[in-house]
Write an enzyme that holds these catalytic residues in place. Structure first.
Site, mmCIF file in Angstrom:
data_model
loop_
_atom_site.group_PDB
_atom_site.id
_atom_site.type_symbol
_atom_site.label_atom_id
_atom_site.label_comp_id
_atom_site.label_asym_id
_atom_site.label_seq_id
_atom_site.Cartn_x
_atom_site.Cartn_y
_atom_site.Cartn_z
ATOM 1 N N PHE A 32 -18.593 82.667 -48.623
ATOM 2 C CA PHE A 32 -17.831 81.504 -49.551
ATOM 3 C C PHE A 32 -18.745 80.365 -49.409
ATOM 4 C CE2 PHE A 32 -14.542 84.592 -48.545
ATOM 5 C CZ PHE A 32 -13.903 84.570 -49.818
ATOM 6 N N VAL B 80 -17.337 82.025 -44.050
ATOM 7 C CA VAL B 80 -17.167 80.784 -44.630
ATOM 8 C C VAL B 80 -18.271 79.987 -44.154
ATOM 9 C CG1 VAL B 80 -15.909 78.447 -44.893
ATOM 10 C CG2 VAL B 80 -14.691 80.750 -45.013
ATOM 11 N N CYS B 81 -19.349 79.345 -45.124
ATOM 12 C CA CYS B 81 -20.405 78.765 -44.856
ATOM 13 C C CYS B 81 -19.992 77.510 -44.125
ATOM 14 C CB CYS B 81 -21.226 78.082 -46.060
ATOM 15 S SG CYS B 81 -22.521 77.182 -45.786
ATOM 16 N N ILE B 82 -20.733 77.402 -42.804
ATOM 17 C CA ILE B 82 -20.272 76.262 -42.015
ATOM 18 C C ILE B 82 -20.684 75.023 -42.447
ATOM 19 C CG2 ILE B 82 -22.376 76.521 -40.536
ATOM 20 C CD1 ILE B 82 -20.523 75.767 -38.060
ATOM 21 N N ALA C 160 -18.582 74.058 -45.518
ATOM 22 C CA ALA C 160 -17.150 73.746 -44.925
ATOM 23 C C ALA C 160 -17.067 72.460 -44.257
ATOM 24 C CB ALA C 160 -16.738 74.733 -44.138
#
Lengths: 129, 119, 103, 119, 103, 129
Positions: free
Chosen positions: D39, D77-79, D82
């Site tokens: 994501f 989820v891409c840090i 995010a």
């Protein structure tokens, strides 16, 4: 002083909601409809316009079962119950897509671009989404 | 002049919130009153206090909050749009409040102008 | 008749927003190009002919900060487009009766 | 066949996440392995556990979480994306994990196909 | 040469995604229209001519669930476009070497 | 079995990152660049393509001071340091916008649509944003 300010405390403004986007691909069609239904309760002069891909929002026979999204097209029928009666669809946008008034889920006023220009220029507030 | 603003997109992904912020700032400098900013659609993400941009980037959540407090701007997040997108009181930045769509219509009625920023 | 300020924030190379606005803006209105809409001010833009054609009855503006951001300060703009900053944007909103965003 | 998926938009505003979900479901039915969904961009909002759609609407956050757990899909989820958008551990739906962009490149390397859904 | 599956999810009335894909897709590739991209399958679409022109060397598909959602089941589609469901979408991805999304 | 599987444990795939969107109006240009810089560390065969409004990402002289956004255009210069050397810009997209290679912030290979077709069709993974 603006024209409506002469009318005293009961300000009535002409609000136009403009829809230019197709349904389902994005949420703008649905969330604009939600605004219009709320706006109807405010005793303002409300009109709703569909141009470009926005006319696709009103296409009959929408069936969203296989994409798993909520089919909200029947909700346009509620506009009449809420006394939102000024619903304009641009003729050129319909024709460009091979559609006609008979393809639409609710009765609308089909207006040519030249007339829509005049209608748009008579508004006090224009909300796009 | 009394001005209302509608922001339809979140910070970062679209420029809408940046443009709206610069516009609001300039309007205040010009002596106008920005009475309300209404955040709709993905615009509700502008109120997410967990937002943590890189240190050399602008922080729109913070900027809106400060601009609102310094100038008495009513920063309203649409409750319907916010609920589905998971923006709730527990992540709401101070200076914003959550309320109904009626506040947008009111902003249209009570302001001399309503300017919309979106995608 | 309200005096309208039309706001365009999309590139005419990619989207139809400017086309639709040019079709539906009433004579005497103004058009302000912002964000990616500023590509529509380039003299080479696909839509430049349509813009020039409506110079007679519309007034065109472009937001300078968005032009500079995209490195277009050295790029020829369509003759007759006025450059404004955010303060000028605010003045345009105040001077017109209604702002309409072509989203 | 091993399939990776990239989702660039959040739930609701664009259909991207819906399409990706229906595609993933169908791939599993066809006997393929969906090994990872990454994501990115606004796609990180798919992991926001505070998301509360209307009861008659689909809940993509819940749907992804369930599909992931039932089929061993790595929901990443891409840090970087995010952090700026305020998606952190405290609002992360179970079944998702936060990690780096390298996980996307890895998904491209290790899967037979990578399918991108966005705006 | 990889056998490519091109994915288009935007309306050709509004955006240039399909145009660009038709310009850059190598012969022998396939194109699948999904989401708002399905408007590009309408025989009345502005891009219908360009699609028909490339029927010779590309294969076109449209995602049925997105067609039905938009009420287009009764609307004429361009001759030669194949309708698939999500299972068919998955099969296309498996049968082609690479999927490229035109975002 | 795919061709690269014959090469044993050191799989090298051809990754292509496709940029079709203008900078600043949306974040896609910036977030795609962030992916490419990470991807460069993976010893894959990386190429980056700019078509349509994507070519505007590389325009020289970007100055974002007045819009308050981060100017990331200099970061494209880092592609070379990261050994990302296959940078393709479509000729037709440049010309349509009245631009040429001299207007761009980094040296690129300008390729005609016909050639770009071939290059695109030789990839193993295509990531768009």
């Amino acid at each position: 002083m603006e024209p409506w300010e002469e009318e005293g405390p009961e300000v009535v403004k002409r609000f136009m909601y403009v829809n230019r986007k197709a349904p389902y691909g994005t949420i703008y069609a649905l969330e604009c409809l939600e605004v219009v239904l709320i706006a109807a309760a405010f005793d303002q002069d409300v009109s709703v316009v569909f141009v470009d891909d926005g006319v696709c929002q009103l296409k009959k026979n929408q069936d969203t079962a296989a994409i798993g999204m909520k089919n909200f097209s029947n909700t346009y029928r509620a506009l009449d119950d809420y006394d939102v009666e000024k619903i304009y669809v641009e003729k050129e946008s319909l024709e460009e897509r091979g559609l006609s008034a008979e393809d639409l889920i609710i009765p609308v006023e089909v207006v040519a671009a030249g007339n829509l220009r005049e209608i748009m220029a008579q508004q006090d507030v224009v909300i796009s989404s | 002049m009394k001005i209302g603003i509608l922001v339809n997109e979140g910070p970062f992904t679209h420029q809408a919130s940046d443009s709206a912020y610069r516009f609001a700032e300039a309007a205040i400098v010009r002596g106008h009153e920005v009475s309300r900013v209404f955040f709709y659609n993905d615009g509700v993400f502008n109120a997410n206090k967990l937002s943590e941009p890189q240190t050399d980037d602008r922080n729109l959540v913070q900027l809106w909050s400060e601009l609102g407090k310094a100038n008495g701007i009513d920063l309203v997040v649409c409750i319907a749009a916010a609920l589905r997108r998971g923006i709730k009181e527990e992540v709401l930045k101070d200076g914003f409040r959550i309320s109904g769509l009626g506040q947008l219509v009111e902003a249209g009625i009570e302001n001399d102008r309503l300017v919309v920023f979106g995608d | 008749m309200s005096k309208m300020l039309h706001l365009i924030n999309k590139s005419p190379f990619d989207r139809n927003n400017l086309d639709s606005c040019l079709r539906l803006a009433a004579a005497g209105s103004s058009v302000l190009l912002i964000e990616d809409g500023v590509y529509g001010a380039m003299s080479k833009a696909s839509s430049a002919g349509a813009v020039s054609k409506r110079m007679e009855d519309l007034t065109f503006y472009v937001l300078g900060p968005d032009v500079s951001a995209r490195g277009l300060d050295d790029t020829p703009l369509i003759d007759g487009i006025n450059v404004v900053d955010y303060g000028g944007f605010v003045d345009l909103v105040a001077e017109h009766d209604v702002a309409q965003s072509w989203l």
